[in-house]
Scaffold this motif. Structure first.
Motif, PDB file in Angstrom:
ATOM      1  N   HIS A 134      20.189 -22.132 122.101  1.00  0.00           N
ATOM      2  CA  HIS A 134      21.048 -22.405 120.951  1.00  0.00           C
ATOM      3  C   HIS A 134      21.554 -23.841 121.038  1.00  0.00           C
ATOM      4  CE1 HIS A 134      24.660 -20.877 118.332  1.00  0.00           C
ATOM      5  NE2 HIS A 134      23.849 -21.693 117.677  1.00  0.00           N
ATOM      6  N   SER A 170      23.549 -15.286 127.495  1.00  0.00           N
ATOM      7  CA  SER A 170      23.785 -14.652 126.216  1.00  0.00           C
ATOM      8  C   SER A 170      25.235 -14.818 125.832  1.00  0.00           C
ATOM      9  CB  SER A 170      23.448 -13.171 126.303  1.00  0.00           C
ATOM     10  OG  SER A 170      24.246 -12.556 127.261  1.00  0.00           O
ATOM     11  N   TYR A 223      18.021 -23.067 116.740  1.00  0.00           N
ATOM     12  CA  TYR A 223      17.508 -22.473 117.972  1.00  0.00           C
ATOM     13  C   TYR A 223      16.124 -23.018 118.317  1.00  0.00           C
ATOM     14  CZ  TYR A 223      21.121 -18.848 117.669  1.00  0.00           C
ATOM     15  OH  TYR A 223      22.312 -18.175 117.609  1.00  0.00           O
ATOM     16  N   SER A 263      27.307 -23.753 129.201  1.00  0.00           N
ATOM     17  CA  SER A 263      26.568 -24.573 128.251  1.00  0.00           C
ATOM     18  C   SER A 263      26.318 -25.952 128.852  1.00  0.00           C
ATOM     19  CB  SER A 263      27.352 -24.708 126.944  1.00  0.00           C
ATOM     20  OG  SER A 263      27.494 -23.447 126.321  1.00  0.00           O
ATOM     21  N   GLU A 281      20.172 -18.239 125.802  1.00  0.00           N
ATOM     22  CA  GLU A 281      20.656 -16.888 125.549  1.00  0.00           C
ATOM     23  C   GLU A 281      19.578 -15.841 125.821  1.00  0.00           C
ATOM     24  OE1 GLU A 281      23.499 -18.259 121.787  1.00  0.00           O
ATOM     25  OE2 GLU A 281      21.772 -16.942 121.446  1.00  0.00           O
ATOM     26  N   THR A 291      22.823 -23.839 124.928  1.00  0.00           N
ATOM     27  CA  THR A 291      23.088 -22.624 125.685  1.00  0.00           C
ATOM     28  C   THR A 291      21.867 -21.729 125.613  1.00  0.00           C
ATOM     29  OG1 THR A 291      25.418 -22.738 125.064  1.00  0.00           O
ATOM     30  CG2 THR A 291      24.640 -20.674 126.002  1.00  0.00           C
TER      31      THR A 291
END
Length: 315
Positions: free
Chosen positions: A182, A25, A193, A115, A154, A152
């Motif tokens: 993301h 996150s 997303y 990431s 989340e 990434t």
């Protein structure tokens, strides 16, 4: 059956191999956090001050801290496989006297991770495209800045369906973790997303082999002591995997292009993708669980004592 850290015998049966190092996150697994001392060191984000944790009395509810990390792994979504970096999960767990448990996530989210770079960038993810309006974009992607995509994963809510016994077993789903991915790139925009808050990807990792078991005892401030009031369970070395999750299509990509980039990304990557066609692998997971040895002796203040001890160890 009830599993708690209430006695040193019971701790050996606690099954919290939730080495879900999963994902994030926050943008990087090295995000700022507290720096506890000694045996508390891994527990940088335990939500000890959350109301549910503080309210745990040590009898009907027993509070514990869990952290799980993985140095690397892979995630396959449809036709695309991405190598992941360091991942970190931290949660509070309340063991209830009826044998169930509840998960409490830190305010900023249970999961953080480095990431990852998507192989091939936007060229690999979207081009070539036969969709009108995208040809000109594809022709510009030799520029590395425009082509690079980072992904990434989340958190989009607290983990749930926590099964503590699955942590020391194999082939048993340990916990459900709702996430979204993301995708970031100048052309994709800031709201691209895979998965959403209302329709997340739900990861349910399980051990592929039994983790190694270890245990230590320590004082409230983290100092190792055989007669300490705290215990730490160490479950290390297992690889975890999940192939049960479905993946929805990408959305919100390329603002102002009326969904053309969404369609191109989904067509090239094979999204949406049904359960069984996707996979998550987490290598060399390291899981630690800390709690009071005898929470009932400090009832009804077990949650408050856990928080006090954690804070006493933080620099």
């Amino acid at each position: 059956m009830r599993f708690t850290l209430g006695t040193r015998v019971a701790t050996t049966t606690v099954a919290l191999g939730t080495a879900l190092g999963a994902f994030a996150s926050m943008g990087t697994a090295t995000a700022a956090a507290a720096a506890p001392n000694g045996e508390w060191a891994p527990f940088t984000r335990c939500p000890v001050d959350a109301p549910a944790m503080l309210a745990a009395d040590g009898l009907a509810q027993t509070p514990q801290c869990v952290v799980s990390t993985s140095p690397n792994g892979t995630i396959k979504l449809g036709n695309t496989t991405v190598t992941t970096g360091k991942t970190n999960l931290q949660i509070g767990v309340i063991q209830n006297s009826d044998g169930t448990s509840s998960v409490v996530a830190p305010a900023a989210g249970a999961l953080i991770a480095d990431s990852a770079t998507v192989p091939g960038g936007l060229l690999g993810l979207m081009c070539p495209s036969n969709l009108p309006g995208l040809t000109a974009i594809c022709e510009q992607l030799s520029d590395s800045t425009l082509n690079k995509i980072t992904a990434t994963v989340e958190s989009v809510g607290a983990p749930y369906d926590f099964d503590q016994t699955a942590g020391i077993l194999t082939d048993q789903q340990i916990v459900a973790i709702p996430v979204r991915i993301h995708l970031e790139n100048p052309i994709l925009g800031s709201k691209c997303y895979i998965g959403t808050k209302t329709s997340p990807i739900v990861l349910r990792p399980k051990n592929l082999q039994f983790p190694e078991f270890g245990m230590s005892f320590f004082n409230g401030d983290g100092t190792v002591a055989d007669d300490g009031e705290m215990s730490r369970i160490n479950l290390t070395g297992a690889t975890q995997n999940d192939t049960s999750f479905a993946v929805p299509g990408a959305s919100g990509c390329g603002l102002g292009l009326f969904g053309l980039i969404d369609a191109a990304v989904n067509a090239k990557t094979g999204l949406p993708s049904a359960a069984g066609k996707n996979s998550l692998t987490l290598n060399n997971t390291q899981t630690y669980l800390a709690g009071l040895n005898a929470p009932g002796t400090v009832a009804p203040d077990a949650g408050k004592r856990l928080a006090q001890n954690w804070h006493s160890a933080v620099n």
